[in-house]
Design an enzyme around this catalytic site. Structure first.
Site, PDB file in Angstrom:
ATOM      1  N   HIS A 169      11.125   2.141  -1.019  1.00  0.00           N
ATOM      2  CA  HIS A 169      12.339   2.494  -0.293  1.00  0.00           C
ATOM      3  C   HIS A 169      12.035   3.445   0.870  1.00  0.00           C
ATOM      4  O   HIS A 169      12.589   3.306   1.963  1.00  0.00           O
ATOM      5  CB  HIS A 169      13.343   3.151  -1.236  1.00  0.00           C
TER       6      HIS A 169
ATOM      7  N   TYR B   1      22.963   4.084  -1.008  1.00  0.00           N
ATOM      8  CA  TYR B   1      23.144   3.954  -2.453  1.00  0.00           C
ATOM      9  C   TYR B   1      24.622   3.831  -2.808  1.00  0.00           C
ATOM     10  O   TYR B   1      24.977   3.173  -3.791  1.00  0.00           O
ATOM     11  CB  TYR B   1      22.510   5.139  -3.183  1.00  0.00           C
TER      12      TYR B   1
ATOM     13  N   GLU C 101      12.525  10.076  -2.738  1.00  0.00           N
ATOM     14  CA  GLU C 101      12.396   9.584  -1.372  1.00  0.00           C
ATOM     15  C   GLU C 101      12.497  10.723  -0.357  1.00  0.00           C
ATOM     16  O   GLU C 101      11.768  10.745   0.646  1.00  0.00           O
ATOM     17  CB  GLU C 101      13.442   8.509  -1.113  1.00  0.00           C
TER      18      GLU C 101
ATOM     19  N   TYR D  89       0.145   1.517   1.632  1.00  0.00           N
ATOM     20  CA  TYR D  89       0.572   0.494   2.577  1.00  0.00           C
ATOM     21  C   TYR D  89       1.457   1.117   3.649  1.00  0.00           C
ATOM     22  O   TYR D  89       1.911   2.261   3.538  1.00  0.00           O
ATOM     23  CB  TYR D  89       1.349  -0.616   1.849  1.00  0.00           C
TER      24      TYR D  89
ATOM     25  N   GLN E  86       5.759  -5.060   4.183  1.00  0.00           N
ATOM     26  CA  GLN E  86       4.790  -4.021   3.832  1.00  0.00           C
ATOM     27  C   GLN E  86       3.405  -4.643   3.679  1.00  0.00           C
ATOM     28  O   GLN E  86       3.253  -5.692   3.050  1.00  0.00           O
ATOM     29  CB  GLN E  86       5.227  -3.328   2.533  1.00  0.00           C
TER      30      GLN E  86
ATOM     31  N   GLY F 152      -6.879 -13.174  -4.352  1.00  0.00           N
ATOM     32  CA  GLY F 152      -6.246 -13.534  -3.099  1.00  0.00           C
ATOM     33  C   GLY F 152      -6.141 -12.350  -2.148  1.00  0.00           C
ATOM     34  O   GLY F 152      -7.057 -11.527  -2.037  1.00  0.00           O
TER      35      GLY F 152
ATOM     36  N   VAL G  72       2.221  -4.742  -6.838  1.00  0.00           N
ATOM     37  CA  VAL G  72       2.781  -6.078  -6.628  1.00  0.00           C
ATOM     38  C   VAL G  72       3.153  -6.221  -5.162  1.00  0.00           C
ATOM     39  O   VAL G  72       3.852  -5.368  -4.617  1.00  0.00           O
ATOM     40  CB  VAL G  72       4.028  -6.305  -7.506  1.00  0.00           C
ATOM     41  N   PHE G  73       2.681  -7.278  -4.509  1.00  0.00           N
ATOM     42  CA  PHE G  73       3.104  -7.560  -3.140  1.00  0.00           C
ATOM     43  C   PHE G  73       4.441  -8.297  -3.211  1.00  0.00           C
ATOM     44  O   PHE G  73       4.529  -9.386  -3.778  1.00  0.00           O
ATOM     45  CB  PHE G  73       2.071  -8.411  -2.414  1.00  0.00           C
TER      46      PHE G  73
END
Length: 393
Positions: free
Chosen positions: A88, A98, A140, A188, A204, A272, A384-385
């Site tokens: 986020h 939110y 955040e 990232y 991302q 990958g 996780v992408f």
């Protein structure tokens, strides 16, 4: 944390709510985007919405958070919250959004569950929502403060490198000539691009190395494989972005980062395009003189599809105690294995800390094998992408 009265209500209603979360999240997104189309145009990933994966991820995270509050009323699932908060923060999600999500999510809950949503049930799930939302807002805010704010920054492409037929590496420097903050290997950046229809879509990409002072580097695989929709942003970057062009980047975020001493054995497993954060980690380990054993594991379709393979091998070769195992489904050379990654005959040192990145079936299999070899579940970390579907099972 969750009040006793709300905990009892959530425990009693969780099976019904959980069973309906798929329909609830589908109606939630439809209602929110109808009311606020700019959110789909400029914030949410249109490809993930078309594929339905974002709905699955949202449903999984809500169910997991609620179940954790019920089973562990005195704490909260900070690891899950941290992963979501980093994503986020990199996207620039604002606290007031939110409230927008709350409005449309609870409208969808009422629409799907009808009379079952009594005032008591609504109040209990409101408490769950705001516990999760306020925790994310706080994390955040801290992340933005650490990085000097949530502003997008223009970066100029100074080099474009074709890694494979489907993967391109972009190297960039700040267009404003200002300083570049450091990053932790494994993190990232978000990249925002203007598409032909006027949308400003965000994706991302892991930083795949540290190419030099004042530079950033990320590698992009073009998404064009069934059943996934054609990648809007990856296709744009591959087809249109050249040296001299300017992209908008966020600061670096992400919680899949090296956190181990020089005496900690490591295992870095990828498949990958999941290789990108692992190459950055290996480069850091080689540069910092890591002495403990490092096991490097990677699976790919073929050597020709193995992005950053030269860097992958070169960084591992600089380590004093590294073991490298590559698996290829096709055209495996003599020094690699044929087929899919299998750790059955891979020695794993006691006390190993593992980092995984790749498709979910790959990571689940590797995690299961590592735990079977004695690695503590808390020492297996993953990235996780795209939407995190680990919990959406």
């Amino acid at each position: 944390m969750l009040s006793e009265q709300s905990a009892a209500t959530v425990r009693a209603t969780l099976p019904a709510v959980g069973a309906s979360l798929g329909e609830i999240t589908e109606r939630f997104y439809a209602g929110m985007f109808a009311a606020r189309p700019e959110l789909l145009r400029d914030l949410f990933n249109r490809g993930n919405q078309a594929a339905g994966t974002q709905r699955q991820a949202l449903a999984g995270s809500i169910a997991a958070f609620a179940a954790h509050l019920v089973d562990h009323p005195d704490d909260r699932p900070d690891a899950m919250l941290s992963r979501i908060a980093h994503k986020h923060a990199s996207l620039g999600v604002a606290p007031d959004q939110y409230a927008i999500v709350h409005e449309h999510l609870f409208a969808a809950i009422a629409e799907v569950l009808g009379d079952a949503v009594t005032p008591e049930v609504a109040a209990a799930w409101e408490e769950v929502y705001w516990l999760m939302a306020n925790a994310l807002i706080a994390v955040e805010k801290r992340l933005h403060e650490e990085r000097g704010g949530a502003a997008w920054r223009p970066w100029e492409v100074v080099e474009r490198v074709t890694e494979t037929a489907d993967v391109v590496t972009f190297r960039l420097r700040p267009a404003d000539g200002g300083p570049v903050r450091g990053f932790r290997p494994g993190q990232y950046v978000s990249v925002r691009v203007a598409l032909a229809d006027g949308a400003r879509q965000i994706r991302q990409y892991s930083l795949s190395g540290e190419p030099g002072p004042g530079l950033r580097q990320f590698s992009v695989k073009r998404v064009h494989e069934e059943p996934a929709p054609e990648g809007e942003v990856s296709g744009h970057l591959h087809a249109r972005v050249r040296v001299g062009d300017v992209l908008e980047l966020s600061e670096a975020y992400g919680d899949l980062v090296l956190d181990a001493g020089d005496d900690t054995p490591l295992l870095l497993a990828s498949a990958g395009i999941g290789v990108t954060p692992m190459v950055a980690m290996l480069g850091h380990l080689a540069g910092s003189g890591h002495r403990a054993p490092v096991t490097v594991v990677h699976g790919d379709r073929s050597p020709a599809h193995h992005a950053l393979r030269t860097d992958h091998e070169a960084c591992a070769a600089k380590l004093p105690d590294a073991t490298v195992r590559f698996w290829y489904e096709q055209d495996a050379p003599a020094d690699a294995d044929a087929g899919y990654v299998d750790l059955a005959d891979v020695p794993v040192a006691p006390g190993t800390r593992a980092y995984l990145c790749g498709p979910l079936p790959f990571m689940r299999k590797v995690r299961e094998q590592l735990i079977g070899k004695g690695v503590a579940p808390a020492d297996v970390h993953y990235e996780v992408f795209g939407p995190d579907l680990w919990l959406a099972r």
